[in-house]
Design a protein around this motif. Structure first.
Motif, PDB file in Angstrom:
ATOM      1  N   THR A 143       0.841  -1.204   0.000  1.00  0.00           N
ATOM      2  CA  THR A 143       0.000   0.000   0.000  1.00  0.00           C
ATOM      3  C   THR A 143       0.873   1.251   0.000  1.00  0.00           C
ATOM      4  O   THR A 143       0.615   2.204  -0.750  1.00  0.00           O
ATOM      5  CB  THR A 143      -0.916   0.005   1.249  1.00  0.00           C
ATOM      6  OG1 THR A 143      -1.630  -1.234   1.291  1.00  0.00           O
ATOM      7  CG2 THR A 143      -1.879   1.164   1.230  1.00  0.00           C
ATOM      8  N   ILE A 163       2.430   1.743  -3.409  1.00  0.00           N
ATOM      9  CA  ILE A 163       1.486   2.317  -4.379  1.00  0.00           C
ATOM     10  C   ILE A 163       1.197   3.777  -4.032  1.00  0.00           C
ATOM     11  O   ILE A 163       1.123   4.625  -4.927  1.00  0.00           O
ATOM     12  CB  ILE A 163       0.208   1.452  -4.444  1.00  0.00           C
ATOM     13  CG1 ILE A 163       0.551   0.087  -5.060  1.00  0.00           C
ATOM     14  CG2 ILE A 163      -0.897   2.146  -5.258  1.00  0.00           C
ATOM     15  CD1 ILE A 163      -0.504  -0.968  -4.893  1.00  0.00           C
ATOM     16  N   THR A 177      -9.354  -6.429  -6.123  1.00  0.00           N
ATOM     17  CA  THR A 177      -7.997  -6.222  -5.623  1.00  0.00           C
ATOM     18  C   THR A 177      -8.059  -6.010  -4.130  1.00  0.00           C
ATOM     19  O   THR A 177      -9.114  -6.125  -3.501  1.00  0.00           O
ATOM     20  CB  THR A 177      -7.331  -5.021  -6.341  1.00  0.00           C
ATOM     21  OG1 THR A 177      -5.969  -4.916  -5.923  1.00  0.00           O
ATOM     22  CG2 THR A 177      -8.038  -3.701  -6.046  1.00  0.00           C
ATOM     23  N   ASP A 178      -6.922  -5.665  -3.550  1.00  0.00           N
ATOM     24  CA  ASP A 178      -6.822  -5.278  -2.150  1.00  0.00           C
ATOM     25  C   ASP A 178      -7.072  -3.757  -2.081  1.00  0.00           C
ATOM     26  O   ASP A 178      -6.791  -3.054  -3.052  1.00  0.00           O
ATOM     27  CB  ASP A 178      -5.394  -5.619  -1.701  1.00  0.00           C
ATOM     28  CG  ASP A 178      -5.105  -5.236  -0.281  1.00  0.00           C
ATOM     29  OD1 ASP A 178      -5.312  -6.084   0.609  1.00  0.00           O
ATOM     30  OD2 ASP A 178      -4.637  -4.100  -0.037  1.00  0.00           O
ATOM     31  N   GLY A 198      -5.314  -1.707  -0.968  1.00  0.00           N
ATOM     32  CA  GLY A 198      -4.027  -1.052  -1.207  1.00  0.00           C
ATOM     33  C   GLY A 198      -3.856  -0.539  -2.626  1.00  0.00           C
ATOM     34  O   GLY A 198      -2.973   0.278  -2.890  1.00  0.00           O
ATOM     35  N   SER A 199      -4.688  -0.996  -3.568  1.00  0.00           N
ATOM     36  CA  SER A 199      -4.635  -0.456  -4.939  1.00  0.00           C
ATOM     37  C   SER A 199      -5.615   0.699  -5.114  1.00  0.00           C
ATOM     38  O   SER A 199      -5.716   1.258  -6.206  1.00  0.00           O
ATOM     39  CB  SER A 199      -5.000  -1.523  -5.980  1.00  0.00           C
ATOM     40  OG  SER A 199      -4.582  -2.793  -5.633  1.00  0.00           O
ATOM     41  N   VAL A 229      -3.390  -3.875 -12.105  1.00  0.00           N
ATOM     42  CA  VAL A 229      -3.204  -4.883 -11.041  1.00  0.00           C
ATOM     43  C   VAL A 229      -3.105  -6.277 -11.659  1.00  0.00           C
ATOM     44  O   VAL A 229      -4.053  -6.754 -12.289  1.00  0.00           O
ATOM     45  CB  VAL A 229      -4.376  -4.832 -10.040  1.00  0.00           C
ATOM     46  CG1 VAL A 229      -4.138  -5.824  -8.901  1.00  0.00           C
ATOM     47  CG2 VAL A 229      -4.556  -3.410  -9.484  1.00  0.00           C
ATOM     48  N   CYS A 264       1.737  -6.709  -6.482  1.00  0.00           N
ATOM     49  CA  CYS A 264       1.719  -7.175  -5.085  1.00  0.00           C
ATOM     50  C   CYS A 264       1.350  -8.649  -4.974  1.00  0.00           C
ATOM     51  O   CYS A 264       1.655  -9.289  -3.972  1.00  0.00           O
ATOM     52  CB  CYS A 264       0.767  -6.321  -4.265  1.00  0.00           C
ATOM     53  SG  CYS A 264       1.370  -4.633  -4.054  1.00  0.00           S
ATOM     54  N   GLN A 265       0.686  -9.202  -6.008  1.00  0.00           N
ATOM     55  CA  GLN A 265       0.368 -10.643  -6.006  1.00  0.00           C
ATOM     56  C   GLN A 265       1.151 -11.381  -7.086  1.00  0.00           C
ATOM     57  O   GLN A 265       0.901 -12.561  -7.328  1.00  0.00           O
ATOM     58  CB  GLN A 265      -1.139 -10.864  -6.249  1.00  0.00           C
ATOM     59  CG  GLN A 265      -2.035 -10.287  -5.180  1.00  0.00           C
ATOM     60  CD  GLN A 265      -3.505 -10.636  -5.377  1.00  0.00           C
ATOM     61  OE1 GLN A 265      -3.869 -11.405  -6.256  1.00  0.00           O
ATOM     62  NE2 GLN A 265      -4.359 -10.059  -4.553  1.00  0.00           N
ATOM     63  N   SER A 310       4.472  -5.861  -2.890  1.00  0.00           N
ATOM     64  CA  SER A 310       4.225  -6.036  -1.451  1.00  0.00           C
ATOM     65  C   SER A 310       5.080  -7.183  -0.954  1.00  0.00           C
ATOM     66  O   SER A 310       5.206  -8.203  -1.625  1.00  0.00           O
ATOM     67  CB  SER A 310       2.744  -6.374  -1.224  1.00  0.00           C
ATOM     68  OG  SER A 310       2.553  -6.925   0.066  1.00  0.00           O
ATOM     69  N   GLN A 314       4.314  -8.451   2.097  1.00  0.00           N
ATOM     70  CA  GLN A 314       3.483  -8.912   3.215  1.00  0.00           C
ATOM     71  C   GLN A 314       3.634 -10.439   3.341  1.00  0.00           C
ATOM     72  O   GLN A 314       4.030 -11.125   2.390  1.00  0.00           O
ATOM     73  CB  GLN A 314       2.023  -8.467   2.922  1.00  0.00           C
ATOM     74  CG  GLN A 314       1.005  -8.832   3.978  1.00  0.00           C
ATOM     75  CD  GLN A 314       0.380 -10.180   3.692  1.00  0.00           C
ATOM     76  OE1 GLN A 314       0.387 -10.653   2.555  1.00  0.00           O
ATOM     77  NE2 GLN A 314      -0.147 -10.809   4.733  1.00  0.00           N
ATOM     78  N   ASP A 325       5.876  -7.486   6.626  1.00  0.00           N
ATOM     79  CA  ASP A 325       5.313  -6.370   5.877  1.00  0.00           C
ATOM     80  C   ASP A 325       6.480  -5.699   5.177  1.00  0.00           C
ATOM     81  O   ASP A 325       7.618  -5.799   5.636  1.00  0.00           O
ATOM     82  CB  ASP A 325       4.630  -5.354   6.811  1.00  0.00           C
ATOM     83  CG  ASP A 325       3.111  -5.508   6.853  1.00  0.00           C
ATOM     84  OD1 ASP A 325       2.511  -5.739   5.778  1.00  0.00           O
ATOM     85  OD2 ASP A 325       2.541  -5.372   7.944  1.00  0.00           O
ATOM     86  N   GLY A 326       6.202  -5.007   4.112  1.00  0.00           N
ATOM     87  CA  GLY A 326       7.270  -4.331   3.383  1.00  0.00           C
ATOM     88  C   GLY A 326       6.842  -4.134   1.945  1.00  0.00           C
ATOM     89  O   GLY A 326       5.790  -4.631   1.533  1.00  0.00           O
TER      90      GLY A 326
HETATM   91  C1  PLP Z   1      -3.076  -6.585  -5.515  1.00  0.00           C
HETATM   92  C2  PLP Z   1      -2.628  -5.969  -4.218  1.00  0.00           C
HETATM   93  N1  PLP Z   1      -2.322  -4.667  -4.186  1.00  0.00           N
HETATM   94  C3  PLP Z   1      -1.906  -4.067  -3.053  1.00  0.00           C
HETATM   95  C4  PLP Z   1      -1.768  -4.773  -1.877  1.00  0.00           C
HETATM   96  C5  PLP Z   1      -1.326  -4.063  -0.649  1.00  0.00           C
HETATM   97  O1  PLP Z   1      -0.175  -4.627  -0.088  1.00  0.00           O
HETATM   98  P1  PLP Z   1       0.107  -4.538   1.475  1.00  0.00           P
HETATM   99  O2  PLP Z   1      -0.819  -5.466   2.169  1.00  0.00           O
HETATM  100  O3  PLP Z   1       1.547  -4.941   1.593  1.00  0.00           O
HETATM  101  O4  PLP Z   1      -0.107  -3.131   1.878  1.00  0.00           O
HETATM  102  C6  PLP Z   1      -2.064  -6.131  -1.865  1.00  0.00           C
HETATM  103  C7  PLP Z   1      -1.933  -6.905  -0.617  1.00  0.00           C
HETATM  104  O5  PLP Z   1      -2.513  -7.911  -0.380  1.00  0.00           O
HETATM  105  C8  PLP Z   1      -2.528  -6.750  -3.063  1.00  0.00           C
HETATM  106  O6  PLP Z   1      -2.836  -8.059  -3.092  1.00  0.00           O
END
Ligand code: PLP
Length: 409
Positions: free
Chosen positions: A71, A74, A95-96, A98-99, A141, A169-170, A191, A193, A202-203
């Motif tokens: 996160t 991004i 998505t998460d 974090g996107s 993503v 991140c995935q 990510s 994580q 985390d990182g």
């Molecule tokens: C597609 C995607 N984007 C962003 C993130 C955010 O990453 P983080 O959990 O390290 O902040 C994740 C985390 O699961 C993710 O799967």
């Protein structure tokens, strides 16, 4: 035909599956070195710098900037875009957060492109259809270890003069047309994580080839403050502190050393599972085009000929944990930060302000293919510490249930 376990028959799998154990002696060794150095501050240490250097070299990019999460990575990339309030950034509906949240955190507006209902990845057509004169960037993503159609999206970004941010991140160390995803756009974000192909608990990390972008990434990660580029103790602009520590740096170096092995193992196990369940009735596996790898963060497929909830319950009863629907709804409907504009206090900013040029409504009708895909998708664990026998058991459970449920219909 064997009776299904859910109806009292014998289970396919009685032993627990192997646990993923991502950390070993090398992580311990480097972590101890970091602690013994009596300095865990990344900026004055050696481990974070070494990880950045090696991560960039691994990807063949000029620069890498460490961060505290995916996160944060991004958010830092969006900070480089530096949108005006009310500018739009296109992202994914599956998505998460974090996107999505980093877009709002920089006061820009998330716009959601629809996806392919089987891969769940954003489609170039929908991305282009959502471009307006306020669009500044695309966050592409790559879901579940599968690169999107990157070339087509890159061409759209270039045509409309947009910044392309790849969210990997995935999808770490996974090739598309012979090159790693994350190296095609202006920036690639990762990510680290716990559940990811490479983890520091985390990182995160951002890669780029462009020096000016790198300088802004560095400044945005550290309150606009960087000795190397700034000279005096000045703060160039408003920015958070997303500095990685030496502990994460040390573990990250050890993780990077085995990353490609981890990825290759997941690719091979995923291929095997694809083959094993290809003929199961009422089940669909998205095909993998020859031009890319799929490195499976988790493994997904679609249950179209049965009720997905009933199907997952029956497979889980066989001793293979499986869950339906992934995030269940488009991400913007999970919580009220977009549906009720719950952003900054009660202001509704940036939506209820003069900065936006139109009204936004975040409902399921925006992304019908994403809604369809989430209805049928099922998710199960697949990781590098599983063996072929484990994958065969997953295949047997899926086939047994698919055939058993088909018969009871
Ligand atoms: C597609 C995607 N984007 C962003 C993130 C955010 O990453 P983080 O959990 O390290 O902040 C994740 C985390 O699961 C993710 O799967």
């Amino acid at each position: 035909m064997e009776q299904l376990a859910i109806q009292g028959g014998p289970k396919v799998r009685t032993e627990p599956f192997p646990k993923r154990t991502p950390f070993g002696e090398r992580e311990e060794e480097l972590l101890i070195q970091a602690v013994r150095s009596q300095n865990l501050f990344g900026k004055s240490g050696t481990f974070v710098k070494e990880l950045e250097k090696k991560f960039a070299a691994f990807h063949g990019t000029n620069y890498a900037q460490a961060s505290t999460s995916g996160t944060a990575a991004i958010h830092t990339a969006v900070g480089v875009v530096n949108p005006n309030p009310g500018d739009e950034i296109i992202t994914a509906p599956i998505t998460d957060p974090g996107s999505v949240m980093p877009i709002l955190m920089q006061n820009a507006v998330p716009v959601f492109a629809d996806v392919d209902p089987k891969t769940l990845n954003m489609t170039p057509e929908s991305i282009e259809a959502n471009i307006t004169d306020r669009t500044r960037a695309i966050i592409l993503v790559h879901l579940f270890g599968r690169p999107c159609n990157i070339d087509e999206v890159l061409a759209i970004a270039e045509k409309h003069n947009l910044i392309l941010i790849e969210d990997c991140c995935q999808t770490h160390a996974t090739k598309y047309k012979g090159r790693y995803a994350g190296t095609f756009g202006h920036m690639g974000c990762f990510s680290f994580q716990q559940s990811k192909h490479m983890t520091t608990g985390d990182g995160g990390m951002i890669i780029t080839n462009d020096e000016q972008t790198y300088i802004r990434l560095k400044l945005f990660s550290d309150k606009g403050w960087d000795y190397q580029y700034m000279g005096e103790r000045d703060h160039a602009f408003l920015a958070p502190n997303y500095r990685m520590t030496e502990m994460q740096g040390a573990v990250g170096i050890a993780q990077l050393e085995k990353l490609r092995d981890v990825v290759e193992r997941r690719i091979a196990l995923g291929k095997l599972l694809n083959e094993l369940i290809a003929d199961a009735p009422g089940v669909e596996v998205a095909p993998t085009p020859d031009d890319r790898e799929v490195s499976w963060w988790n493994y997904i497929f679609h249950v179209t000929g049965h009720d997905p909830d009933e199907f997952c319950k029956a497979v889980s009863a066989e001793g293979v944990a499986m869950s339906a629907h992934y995030i269940r709804d488009p991400i913007y409907m999970r919580g009220n930060f977009l549906t009720e504009k719950n952003t900054y206090g009660s202001s509704g900013f940036p939506f209820d302000s003069t900065y936006v040029s139109r009204k936004y409504h975040y409902g399921p009708e925006l992304v019908p293919n994403a809604v369809e895909g989430l209805r049928s998708v099922v998710v199960t664990a697949l990781h590098e510490h599983m063996g072929e026998d484990d994958i065969r058991d997953i295949g047997r459970a899926v086939n047994k249930v698919a055939r058993g449920l088909a018969k009871t219909r």
